[in-house]
Design an enzyme around this catalytic site. Sequence first.
Site, mmCIF file in Angstrom:
data_model
loop_
_atom_site.group_PDB
_atom_site.id
_atom_site.type_symbol
_atom_site.label_atom_id
_atom_site.label_comp_id
_atom_site.label_asym_id
_atom_site.label_seq_id
_atom_site.Cartn_x
_atom_site.Cartn_y
_atom_site.Cartn_z
ATOM 1 N N TRP A 144 73.907 -17.856 54.795
ATOM 2 C CA TRP A 144 73.591 -16.889 53.748
ATOM 3 C C TRP A 144 72.093 -16.784 53.469
ATOM 4 O O TRP A 144 71.406 -17.800 53.419
ATOM 5 C CB TRP A 144 74.307 -17.347 52.464
ATOM 6 C CG TRP A 144 73.895 -16.599 51.233
ATOM 7 C CD1 TRP A 144 72.847 -16.895 50.397
ATOM 8 C CD2 TRP A 144 74.505 -15.432 50.694
ATOM 9 N NE1 TRP A 144 72.778 -15.976 49.373
ATOM 10 C CE2 TRP A 144 73.796 -15.068 49.531
ATOM 11 C CE3 TRP A 144 75.607 -14.653 51.079
ATOM 12 C CZ2 TRP A 144 74.131 -13.967 48.745
ATOM 13 C CZ3 TRP A 144 75.941 -13.556 50.297
ATOM 14 C CH2 TRP A 144 75.209 -13.225 49.152
ATOM 15 N N ASN B 101 69.426 -14.599 50.512
ATOM 16 C CA ASN B 101 69.170 -13.534 49.540
ATOM 17 C C ASN B 101 67.670 -13.408 49.304
ATOM 18 O O ASN B 101 66.951 -13.324 50.306
ATOM 19 C CB ASN B 101 70.057 -13.648 48.290
ATOM 20 C CG ASN B 101 70.020 -14.933 47.522
ATOM 21 O OD1 ASN B 101 70.463 -15.945 48.022
ATOM 22 N ND2 ASN B 101 69.537 -14.910 46.301
ATOM 23 N N ASP B 102 67.199 -13.394 48.093
ATOM 24 C CA ASP B 102 65.834 -12.943 47.774
ATOM 25 C C ASP B 102 64.731 -13.441 48.715
ATOM 26 O O ASP B 102 64.681 -14.646 49.020
ATOM 27 C CB ASP B 102 65.414 -13.433 46.389
ATOM 28 C CG ASP B 102 66.506 -13.362 45.349
ATOM 29 O OD1 ASP B 102 67.528 -12.734 45.606
ATOM 30 O OD2 ASP B 102 66.322 -13.951 44.279
ATOM 31 N N TRP C 291 76.842 -17.366 48.868
ATOM 32 C CA TRP C 291 75.804 -17.786 47.931
ATOM 33 C C TRP C 291 76.109 -19.194 47.429
ATOM 34 O O TRP C 291 77.257 -19.490 47.071
ATOM 35 C CB TRP C 291 75.725 -16.810 46.745
ATOM 36 C CG TRP C 291 74.548 -17.134 45.866
ATOM 37 C CD1 TRP C 291 73.286 -16.652 45.978
ATOM 38 C CD2 TRP C 291 74.538 -18.057 44.773
ATOM 39 N NE1 TRP C 291 72.475 -17.218 45.035
ATOM 40 C CE2 TRP C 291 73.220 -18.084 44.278
ATOM 41 C CE3 TRP C 291 75.491 -18.870 44.170
ATOM 42 C CZ2 TRP C 291 72.844 -18.877 43.198
ATOM 43 C CZ3 TRP C 291 75.108 -19.668 43.098
ATOM 44 C CH2 TRP C 291 73.806 -19.660 42.618
ATOM 45 N N PHE D 27 65.599 -22.017 43.259
ATOM 46 C CA PHE D 27 65.728 -20.563 43.129
ATOM 47 C C PHE D 27 64.386 -19.875 43.411
ATOM 48 O O PHE D 27 63.421 -20.498 43.823
ATOM 49 C CB PHE D 27 66.255 -20.222 41.727
ATOM 50 C CG PHE D 27 67.758 -20.352 41.568
ATOM 51 C CD1 PHE D 27 68.533 -21.119 42.430
ATOM 52 C CD2 PHE D 27 68.412 -19.701 40.524
ATOM 53 C CE1 PHE D 27 69.907 -21.237 42.280
ATOM 54 C CE2 PHE D 27 69.786 -19.806 40.358
ATOM 55 C CZ PHE D 27 70.536 -20.571 41.229
ATOM 56 N N GLU E 234 65.681 -10.019 36.296
ATOM 57 C CA GLU E 234 65.449 -11.010 37.353
ATOM 58 C C GLU E 234 64.244 -10.587 38.200
ATOM 59 O O GLU E 234 63.914 -9.410 38.319
ATOM 60 C CB GLU E 234 66.668 -11.100 38.280
ATOM 61 C CG GLU E 234 67.926 -11.613 37.595
ATOM 62 C CD GLU E 234 69.011 -11.955 38.594
ATOM 63 O OE1 GLU E 234 69.388 -13.132 38.670
ATOM 64 O OE2 GLU E 234 69.500 -11.057 39.304
ATOM 65 N N TRP F 27 71.893 -6.742 50.602
ATOM 66 C CA TRP F 27 73.139 -7.507 50.710
ATOM 67 C C TRP F 27 74.145 -6.762 51.570
ATOM 68 O O TRP F 27 73.980 -5.576 51.882
ATOM 69 C CB TRP F 27 73.710 -7.878 49.361
ATOM 70 C CG TRP F 27 74.081 -6.778 48.417
ATOM 71 C CD1 TRP F 27 75.044 -5.843 48.586
ATOM 72 C CD2 TRP F 27 73.503 -6.538 47.136
ATOM 73 N NE1 TRP F 27 75.101 -5.033 47.492
ATOM 74 C CE2 TRP F 27 74.173 -5.443 46.580
ATOM 75 C CE3 TRP F 27 72.486 -7.151 46.398
ATOM 76 C CZ2 TRP F 27 73.843 -4.926 45.317
ATOM 77 C CZ3 TRP F 27 72.167 -6.646 45.157
ATOM 78 C CH2 TRP F 27 72.843 -5.554 44.636
HETATM 79 N N1 DQQ Z 1 68.577 -14.966 43.075
HETATM 80 C C1 DQQ Z 1 68.018 -16.265 42.834
HETATM 81 C C2 DQQ Z 1 67.510 -16.254 41.441
HETATM 82 C C3 DQQ Z 1 67.357 -14.814 41.164
HETATM 83 C C4 DQQ Z 1 68.504 -14.193 41.882
HETATM 84 C C5 DQQ Z 1 69.072 -17.286 43.088
HETATM 85 C C6 DQQ Z 1 68.327 -12.744 42.200
HETATM 86 O O1 DQQ Z 1 66.295 -16.977 41.322
HETATM 87 O O2 DQQ Z 1 67.340 -14.542 39.792
HETATM 88 O O3 DQQ Z 1 69.526 -17.226 44.411
HETATM 89 O O4 DQQ Z 1 69.071 -12.350 43.308
#
Ligand code: DQQ
Length: 466
Positions: free
Chosen positions: A21, A23-24, A48, A83, A205, A275
């Site tokens: 996985w 993400n950001d 996640w 994070f 966020e 995503w």
């Molecule tokens: N993803 C992170 C956070 C953030 C969120 C956690 C936004 O720090 O707020 O994986 O996708």
Amino acid sequence: MAVPTLHSQRPTAHFTAERNWINDPNGLIQLDSVYHLFYQHNPNGPFWGDMHWGHATSRDLVHWKHQPLALFPDHNYDAAGVFSGCAVRVGDVVYFHYTGVQVNTPVSGAQGRPCLAISRDGLRTFEKHPANPLVAEPPAGVGGGDFRDHSIWREADGWHMAVGASIEQKFGAVWHYRSDDLVKWDDLGPMIVDDAPARNGQMWECPDFFALGNQHVLLTSPIPLAKTISMVGSWNGRTFTPAAAPRTHVYGGCFYAPQSFWDEAGRRIEIGWLWEKDQPQNRQPHPRGWAGAMSLPRVLSLADNGALLAQPAPEIERLRRDERALEAATQDETVLENIAGDYLEMHVRLEASAGGRAGIAVRRSPDGAEQTRIICDFARRELWVDRTHAGSGTDDNADPCPLPSAGDAIDLRILIDHSVLEIYIDGGRACWIDRIYPARADSIGVSLFAEAGIASLQGRAWEWAE
Ligand code: DQQ
């Protein structure tokens, strides 16, 4: 014309993890001509959870090389996750401010605190700072689960940090800190508190704050909007005042948590997380074994009227092969004979008869049963992507994108990278990014269609190759 090779659903010009996985994007920085992309990563599964920072490098923003994991959840203050955060450089030392999550429960939320990791050896190793967490408690009124993600910049009086927040779990906000040494941070209060949660969400966020031209820009991704909003406005050193209501930064409902940075050429480059739309539950393992992609790197700038523009970094043009001219007209639908594939780019001017409705279908099977329709309605003045027959994945009714210019013609730059579709409208004045998963191997065609009136298009197209 040779039939292009059908690749898998994994994009290739868009960064993905080898497995599991992502993400950001995090900690974006260029160091000694090398671009570094860090990112939220679960190395233990395609869902996640268990947040680490992955790491990749590139010399051209097109080809990325996987690097060893950079940050692990290995201290009490970040045991429940490393994070999102950012990077700044002081001489040869790079400071990474990230959100250390000590406890992450559905009841109390993610208990995030600003933390610091430092690299002194060109981003090979990373040391967590003994003063972590740098801010012991969220400010009064900001819930512990609503305080995370960092953007840091330098001003004449020192370092400044923006942290994503919510006031009383009702209003999106960005909290402001100042520091001389990037370790001890003074609380300067909120730099902006939103007053329209029905429109702008309740928790902001991943704030990304920077000066651009003579303006300042704030990008944030509000819960629960599942999209990023942008604001352009003025900054007095303490508060940010947007000149207008927030705008949807990217349409299409899969672009989130972007981060931007200044590269060595002086460009503000942004990357966002895309995503998957065929796995709505992000806590379930994705059957493909990998999940999440990064957008193409995008250069941000301001138009003469102060609007925020985004365009793919010009380096992407290195993928172009075999330029060909496109020209077509129809009252119904016509398949374009000289372009097809799942890895290509088109730059066209699409025109309709007055107030008409026209568009371009991509990833289209020869019988038209499977196709993704990019539709421009010049009467309603909107563009959207109809994914009803695009293949698997949810059709999540993303909001339509208002056409940025007047008239019955539109400039469209369409980039197709397997399961990613990026559309830049009128020179980057608006943008739609989508995920599509055609099931059929022959869904590689492109057509021009008219749903009302007559449609025509003129432009150029390229297949892409590494
Ligand atoms: N993803 C992170 C956070 C953030 C969120 C956690 C936004 O720090 O707020 O994986 O996708």
